[in-house]
Design a protein around this motif. Structure first.
Motif, PDB file in Angstrom:
ATOM      1  N   ALA A   1       0.843  -1.195   0.000  1.00 62.77           N
ATOM      2  CA  ALA A   1       0.000   0.000   0.000  1.00 62.77           C
ATOM      3  C   ALA A   1       0.877   1.242   0.000  1.00 62.77           C
ATOM      4  O   ALA A   1       1.964   1.244   0.583  1.00 62.77           O
ATOM      5  CB  ALA A   1      -0.939   0.016   1.202  1.00 62.77           C
ATOM      6  N   GLU A   2       0.389   2.260  -0.648  1.00 60.85           N
ATOM      7  CA  GLU A   2       1.077   3.543  -0.618  1.00 60.85           C
ATOM      8  C   GLU A   2       0.113   4.601  -0.101  1.00 60.85           C
ATOM      9  O   GLU A   2      -1.095   4.474  -0.259  1.00 60.85           O
ATOM     10  CB  GLU A   2       1.575   3.942  -2.013  1.00 60.85           C
ATOM     11  CG  GLU A   2       0.486   4.103  -3.056  1.00 60.85           C
ATOM     12  CD  GLU A   2       0.995   4.689  -4.364  1.00 60.85           C
ATOM     13  OE1 GLU A   2       2.016   5.395  -4.361  1.00 60.85           O
ATOM     14  OE2 GLU A   2       0.350   4.451  -5.397  1.00 60.85           O
TER      15      GLU A   2
ATOM     16  N   SER B   1      -3.967  13.782  -0.255  1.00 61.81           N
ATOM     17  CA  SER B   1      -5.275  14.102  -0.812  1.00 61.81           C
ATOM     18  C   SER B   1      -6.027  14.964   0.179  1.00 61.81           C
ATOM     19  O   SER B   1      -6.331  14.510   1.282  1.00 61.81           O
ATOM     20  CB  SER B   1      -6.049  12.825  -1.115  1.00 61.81           C
ATOM     21  OG  SER B   1      -7.374  13.116  -1.521  1.00 61.81           O
TER      22      SER B   1
ATOM     23  N   SER C   1      -4.812  15.312   3.696  1.00 60.44           N
ATOM     24  CA  SER C   1      -4.516  14.078   4.414  1.00 60.44           C
ATOM     25  C   SER C   1      -3.795  13.133   3.453  1.00 60.44           C
ATOM     26  O   SER C   1      -3.386  13.539   2.374  1.00 60.44           O
ATOM     27  CB  SER C   1      -5.827  13.460   4.901  1.00 60.44           C
ATOM     28  OG  SER C   1      -5.569  12.296   5.650  1.00 60.44           O
ATOM     29  N   TYR C   2      -3.632  11.920   3.894  1.00 58.15           N
ATOM     30  CA  TYR C   2      -2.995  10.904   3.064  1.00 58.15           C
ATOM     31  C   TYR C   2      -3.949   9.731   2.910  1.00 58.15           C
ATOM     32  O   TYR C   2      -4.438   9.192   3.892  1.00 58.15           O
ATOM     33  CB  TYR C   2      -1.667  10.453   3.679  1.00 58.15           C
ATOM     34  CG  TYR C   2      -0.581  11.488   3.526  1.00 58.15           C
ATOM     35  CD1 TYR C   2      -0.460  12.530   4.429  1.00 58.15           C
ATOM     36  CD2 TYR C   2       0.299  11.443   2.451  1.00 58.15           C
ATOM     37  CE1 TYR C   2       0.521  13.489   4.282  1.00 58.15           C
ATOM     38  CE2 TYR C   2       1.283  12.397   2.297  1.00 58.15           C
ATOM     39  CZ  TYR C   2       1.381  13.419   3.209  1.00 58.15           C
ATOM     40  OH  TYR C   2       2.346  14.378   3.057  1.00 58.15           O
ATOM     41  N   ILE C   3      -4.188   9.377   1.674  1.00 61.17           N
ATOM     42  CA  ILE C   3      -5.154   8.326   1.381  1.00 61.17           C
ATOM     43  C   ILE C   3      -4.413   7.079   0.952  1.00 61.17           C
ATOM     44  O   ILE C   3      -3.551   7.126   0.082  1.00 61.17           O
ATOM     45  CB  ILE C   3      -6.119   8.764   0.259  1.00 61.17           C
ATOM     46  CG1 ILE C   3      -6.828  10.044   0.661  1.00 61.17           C
ATOM     47  CG2 ILE C   3      -7.097   7.651  -0.057  1.00 61.17           C
ATOM     48  CD1 ILE C   3      -7.591   9.934   1.944  1.00 61.17           C
ATOM     49  N   PRO C   4      -4.743   5.970   1.559  1.00 61.69           N
ATOM     50  CA  PRO C   4      -4.064   4.738   1.194  1.00 61.69           C
ATOM     51  C   PRO C   4      -4.630   4.133  -0.083  1.00 61.69           C
ATOM     52  O   PRO C   4      -5.825   4.178  -0.327  1.00 61.69           O
ATOM     53  CB  PRO C   4      -4.359   3.828   2.387  1.00 61.69           C
ATOM     54  CG  PRO C   4      -5.674   4.315   2.903  1.00 61.69           C
ATOM     55  CD  PRO C   4      -5.700   5.800   2.652  1.00 61.69           C
TER      56      PRO C   4
END
Lengths: 114, 113
Positions: free
Chosen positions: B90-91, B95, B98-101
């Protein structure tokens, strides 16, 4: 801590019925995520909340799906009306300060719509 | 999850090393992760690596990151039958503050005697 708790573990319902999936995140976590896992599409992010507020619901497949988080310790994912193509495993996950710290998944709800 | 690619299956003999590979697309990803999913369970975070690192080792697990090629690998030394599971790469992508996986499809690791 008991981890992220989801209920029910399994749900079998008839097409057209309303289905409600429940999630209790880890205490103190401020992010909550709903995922759907299928063989065809893998793991899809449906919606996520930050401090109980929905931030991004672009992954929700259609208006039949809705999610709420009335407080920091509870969230629901509702499908109304359900269809056979909604059959999947639905996971809830929670994290502290967002994804960069990794997050904890629940054991999932396996939904079968017949 | 289609932008994070993994092979679907890997079969190894017990005691051998396993190497699970992953390619991702977003060079702005700050963290990359490996998760393990056992049958009937949710995903469990195994390890993660920050994008400015090349390697991270944690007991039998070694993560290698080639940022230039956007390639991530997980090596499991002395693979055991208990390591049989699905492994997800997963990266995290920025977005909306925030950070979306984004997860890969997962690699099913089968360990046979």
């Amino acid at each position: 801590d008991a981890g992220v708790i989801q209920s029910p573990r399994h749900e079998v319902t008839e097409m057209g019925q309303e289905v409600t999936l429940r999630c209790k995140p880890i205490s103190g976590h401020d992010y909550l995520f709903w995922y759907r896992q299928t063989m065809m599409r893998g793991l899809e992010l449906l919606i996520y909340f930050n401090n109980n507020v929905p931030i991004d619901d672009s992954g929700m497949p259609e208006d039949r799906f809705s999610a709420k988080m009335p407080n920091a310790s509870f969230s629901t994912l509702k499908i109304q009306p359900s269809e056979p193509r909604d059959s999947a495993v639905y996971f809830c996950a929670s994290s502290f300060k967002g994804f960069n710290y990794g997050y904890t998944f629940g054991s999932g709800t396996r939904l079968t719509v017949v | 999850g289609e932008d994070v690619e993994q092979s679907l299956f890997l079969s190894v003999r017990e005691g051998d090393s396993s190497v699970i590979n992953c390619t991702y697309t977003d060079s702005s990803s700050t963290y990359l992760y490996w998760y393990k999913q056992e049958p009937g369970a949710g995903l469990q975070l195994l390890t993660y690596i920050f994008s400015n690192m090349d390697m991270k080792q944690d007991q039998r697990l070694t993560v290698l990151l080639n940022k230039k090629d956007k390639h991530l690998s997980l090596r499991i030394a002395d693979t055991q039958t208990g390591d049989s599971a699905i492994y997800f790469c997963a990266e995290s992508r920025p977005s909306g503050g925030s950070y979306i996986p984004t997860f890969g499809r997962g690699t099913s690791l089968i360990v046979h005697p």
